[in-house]
Structure formats: structure tokens, C-alpha cells
Design a protein around this motif. Structure first.
Motif, PDB file in Angstrom:
ATOM      1  N   GLY A  29       0.866  -1.273   0.076  1.00 47.29           N
ATOM      2  CA  GLY A  29      -0.077  -0.188  -0.063  1.00 47.29           C
ATOM      3  C   GLY A  29       0.638   1.251  -0.030  1.00 47.29           C
ATOM      4  O   GLY A  29       0.209   2.474   0.085  1.00 47.29           O
ATOM      5  N   GLN A  30       2.082   1.311  -0.183  1.00 38.85           N
ATOM      6  CA  GLN A  30       3.081   2.397  -0.238  1.00 38.85           C
ATOM      7  C   GLN A  30       3.749   2.293  -1.398  1.00 38.85           C
ATOM      8  O   GLN A  30       4.319   1.147  -1.871  1.00 38.85           O
ATOM      9  CB  GLN A  30       3.801   2.388   1.062  1.00 38.85           C
ATOM     10  N   TRP A  31       3.965   3.254  -1.984  1.00 42.41           N
ATOM     11  CA  TRP A  31       4.590   3.686  -3.263  1.00 42.41           C
ATOM     12  C   TRP A  31       5.259   4.875  -3.652  1.00 42.41           C
ATOM     13  O   TRP A  31       4.804   5.837  -2.814  1.00 42.41           O
ATOM     14  CB  TRP A  31       3.573   3.187  -4.482  1.00 42.41           C
ATOM     15  N   ILE A  45      -3.065   8.423 -13.742  1.00 41.98           N
ATOM     16  CA  ILE A  45      -2.045   7.978 -12.896  1.00 41.98           C
ATOM     17  C   ILE A  45      -2.847   7.668 -11.430  1.00 41.98           C
ATOM     18  O   ILE A  45      -2.506   6.768 -10.772  1.00 41.98           O
ATOM     19  CB  ILE A  45      -1.087   9.121 -12.575  1.00 41.98           C
ATOM     20  N   ALA A  46      -3.704   8.842 -10.935  1.00 41.75           N
ATOM     21  CA  ALA A  46      -4.307   8.556  -9.618  1.00 41.75           C
ATOM     22  C   ALA A  46      -5.196   7.000  -9.799  1.00 41.75           C
ATOM     23  O   ALA A  46      -5.218   6.425  -8.795  1.00 41.75           O
ATOM     24  CB  ALA A  46      -5.129   9.665  -9.252  1.00 41.75           C
ATOM     25  N   GLN A  51      -6.026   1.510  -8.047  1.00 47.84           N
ATOM     26  CA  GLN A  51      -6.458   0.040  -8.390  1.00 47.84           C
ATOM     27  C   GLN A  51      -5.286  -0.840  -7.935  1.00 47.84           C
ATOM     28  O   GLN A  51      -5.392  -1.857  -7.453  1.00 47.84           O
ATOM     29  CB  GLN A  51      -6.429  -0.041  -9.802  1.00 47.84           C
ATOM     30  N   ARG A  52      -3.960  -0.162  -7.867  1.00 43.88           N
ATOM     31  CA  ARG A  52      -2.860  -1.108  -7.547  1.00 43.88           C
ATOM     32  C   ARG A  52      -2.495  -1.147  -6.044  1.00 43.88           C
ATOM     33  O   ARG A  52      -2.145  -2.312  -5.616  1.00 43.88           O
ATOM     34  CB  ARG A  52      -1.563  -0.968  -8.453  1.00 43.88           C
ATOM     35  N   PHE A  53      -2.489  -0.026  -5.474  1.00 45.64           N
ATOM     36  CA  PHE A  53      -2.005  -0.108  -4.015  1.00 45.64           C
ATOM     37  C   PHE A  53      -3.390   0.218  -3.203  1.00 45.64           C
ATOM     38  O   PHE A  53      -2.771   0.051  -1.989  1.00 45.64           O
ATOM     39  CB  PHE A  53      -0.799   1.044  -3.975  1.00 45.64           C
ATOM     40  N   GLY A  54      -4.297   0.562  -3.364  1.00 47.27           N
ATOM     41  CA  GLY A  54      -5.352   1.013  -2.515  1.00 47.27           C
ATOM     42  C   GLY A  54      -5.340   2.200  -2.223  1.00 47.27           C
ATOM     43  O   GLY A  54      -6.283   2.558  -1.520  1.00 47.27           O
ATOM     44  N   THR A  55      -4.381   2.980  -2.489  1.00 46.38           N
ATOM     45  CA  THR A  55      -4.322   4.379  -2.313  1.00 46.38           C
ATOM     46  C   THR A  55      -3.657   4.980  -3.464  1.00 46.38           C
ATOM     47  O   THR A  55      -2.691   4.736  -4.017  1.00 46.38           O
ATOM     48  CB  THR A  55      -3.372   4.670  -1.109  1.00 46.38           C
ATOM     49  N   GLU A  56      -4.382   6.310  -3.955  1.00 43.97           N
ATOM     50  CA  GLU A  56      -3.976   7.059  -4.891  1.00 43.97           C
ATOM     51  C   GLU A  56      -2.495   7.747  -4.724  1.00 43.97           C
ATOM     52  O   GLU A  56      -1.844   8.256  -5.421  1.00 43.97           O
ATOM     53  CB  GLU A  56      -4.945   7.907  -5.591  1.00 43.97           C
ATOM     54  N   LYS A  75       1.982  19.499 -11.784  1.00 45.52           N
ATOM     55  CA  LYS A  75       1.226  20.449 -11.034  1.00 45.52           C
ATOM     56  C   LYS A  75      -0.374  20.080 -10.827  1.00 45.52           C
ATOM     57  O   LYS A  75      -0.659  20.140  -9.740  1.00 45.52           O
ATOM     58  CB  LYS A  75       1.204  21.501 -12.083  1.00 45.52           C
ATOM     59  N   ALA A  76      -0.901  19.265 -11.489  1.00 46.85           N
ATOM     60  CA  ALA A  76      -2.184  18.753 -11.331  1.00 46.85           C
ATOM     61  C   ALA A  76      -2.240  17.610 -10.301  1.00 46.85           C
ATOM     62  O   ALA A  76      -3.008  17.628  -9.572  1.00 46.85           O
ATOM     63  CB  ALA A  76      -2.906  18.284 -12.832  1.00 46.85           C
ATOM     64  N   LEU A  77      -1.144  16.924 -10.302  1.00 50.80           N
ATOM     65  CA  LEU A  77      -0.933  15.938  -9.172  1.00 50.80           C
ATOM     66  C   LEU A  77      -0.924  16.722  -7.871  1.00 50.80           C
ATOM     67  O   LEU A  77      -1.320  16.105  -6.709  1.00 50.80           O
ATOM     68  CB  LEU A  77       0.015  14.853  -9.499  1.00 50.80           C
TER      69      LEU A  77
END
Length: 262
Positions: A29-31, A45-46, A51-56, A75-77
Motif C-alpha cells: 500500500g505504499q509507493w 495516474i491516480a 487500483q494497484r495500491f489501494g491508495t492513490e 502540477k495537477a497531481l
């Protein structure tokens, strides 16, 4: 030599013409996010991270360099991830804090449509202010304790690659790539080729050659680059060795705005 697979904790995502990476085991869950692609990919991306980590939200964002196709969605992220730190080499900070612009692209190199269109590609810096900070001087990578920063200037002054010793994996950014990025057809088909950095945005060819030789000396078994598909095993070892030994013939254009004629 048996073909190597991409390590399970590395997920690469293609954003049109460029790759970005998510590093972390899905079960933990950490990336960490490496680069952010071109503009318009923040939502994707989010979503992929969720989907992959359970957290965006990643633990940090590491930038190989600040060219538009590697920071386009940044910037958007950062608008949606207000407390996520961003790290880059100290020599990239002027281009990420509104103090400098990159040199214009050179459309006379490469002999392909992507090179001819290069004047349309943004070369202005962006202003992240205090949201971006310098990577540690000791070569360590925040939130990625197994990885080491390898300084690979040439494509930009502060370009970096990342290396992990235990599986001999390189995240190369644009120090070298695995597609002829100057050719629209090669990019569309993702035709695999160990290739020097994109010619139209590389101003220092001496430094770029030294950087390729530095990476080849690490004898990597897996490489994920900023453009093109990941490459592993003998294809990587032989291709990168050939590029390192014959960089002048294989990578440097015969002429161009930033090519020093002997």
C-alpha cells in the motif's frame, strides 16, 4: 543467460510518448512515483495507483529531470496531493522553481517527424516553488531505501538515473532509451532499440556519452527507460555495451545546433 523479468514492485505506465513508473509492492500500500508524463494524465495516474495500491497518493515523487514530458502532469497531481514531497537533482531546481528555461529543441537532428516537430515541444521551466527540493547529496533516494541516485548529465544538467543493486535494475530516464524517439513510426510501434538520449533535446553530448558509459559499467540486467519498452537480459547487456563503446557513431547526430563539429 535466462531472460530477466521486470521486478514485481515496478509498474510502468505509458503516457502517450513517455513512461512513468510506480515503485512499491501492491500488497504494502505504499509507493513512489517516478516522473509524471505529459499533461492530462493526472487522473489516470491516480486511478491506476488506487487500483494497484489501494491508495492513490504516493510517499514521494522523484523526477529524473524536468523536461515537459516528464513533469507535464505534476502540477495537477500536486493540487490533489498537497503534502506529497517532490525531489530532483539540485541542478534541475532552477528549471522547476521558475528561475530558468531549458534550451530550445533542435529540429535539425534525428531525421524523423518527432524531431521535425520539436520546435512545438515546450522548453520553458515550471514554477513549483517550495514544493520541490534537492535530492540528498549522499546518493540516497527518499522513500526508496534500496535505490541509489546515479548522476547522468547530458540530456539535462541535473539528469539522474536510479539503480538497485540486488536485482541490478536501472531506471534510466532519458540517459538512454529503448526506441528511436525521433521517428514517429518507431514510437507508434514501440520498435525496440537501445538508443542514445532523444537527440532534439540533448545539448551536451560529451556528458551524455559519459553518462551512458557510467550506466553500462553497472552491468544492469533490467532497464526501464523514459521512452520505449523495458529491456532485460542479454539484449540489454549487449545493446548498452555497444552504445557505450560506439556512442559517437550510434548516438551523436552528424550535425545539429548542439553538436560540436571536430
Amino acid at each position: 543467460m535466462q531472460p530477466r523479468s521486470i521486478p514485481s514492485d515496478i509498474h510502468y505506465m505509458r503516457a502517450m510518448i513517455v513512461n512513468l513508473l510506480m515503485i512499491g509492492e501492491a500488497s504494502q500500500g505504499q509507493w513512489t512515483l517516478i516522473d509524471t508524463g505529459i499533461p492530462g494524465f493526472a487522473d489516470r495516474i491516480a486511478h491506476a495507483a488506487k487500483q494497484r495500491f489501494g491508495t492513490e497518493k504516493p510517499s514521494s515523487i522523484i523526477l529524473t529531470h524536468g523536461h515537459f514530458d516528464h513533469v507535464g502532469s505534476l502540477k495537477a497531481l500536486l493540487t490533489r496531493w498537497e503534502d506529497v514531497p517532490v525531489y530532483a537533482h539540485r541542478l534541475e531546481l532552477p528549471f522547476l522553481q521558475g528561475d530558468a528555461d531549458y534550451l530550445p529543441a533542435d529540429p535539425t537532428v534525428g531525421g524523423g517527424l518527432m524531431a521535425e516537430l520539436a520546435p512545438l515541444y515546450p522548453h520553458k521551466g515550471i514554477d513549483l516553488g517550495g514544493r520541490v527540493e534537492a535530492l540528498p547529496e549522499d546518493g540516497s533516494v527518499p522513500t526508496l531505501p534500496e535505490w541509489t541516485v546515479i548522476e547522468t548529465p547530458g540530456h539535462t544538467d541535473g539528469h539522474i538515473a536510479l539503480f538497485r543493486e540486488r536485482d541490478r535494475t536501472i531506471i534510466a530516464g532519458d540517459a538512454f532509451i529503448t526506441v528511436k524517439q525521433e521517428s514517429a513510426l518507431a514510437v507508434l510501434l514501440q520498435q525496440e532499440e537501445i538508443h542514445g538520449p532523444p537527440t532534439y533535446f540533448t545539448p551536451n553530448w560529451d556528458a551524455a556519452g559519459d553518462s551512458v558509459r557510467r550506466l553500462a559499467a553497472l552491468l544492469p540486467e533490467v532497464a526501464i527507460t523514459g521512452h520505449g519498452k523495458p529491456v532485460t537480459g542479454q539484449a540489454l547487456i549487449e545493446g548498452l555495451d555497444q552504445l557505450a563503446q560506439h556512442f559517437e557513431e550510434k548516438a551523436i547526430p552528424e550535425h545539429g545546433r548542439y553538436v560540436v563539429q571536430s
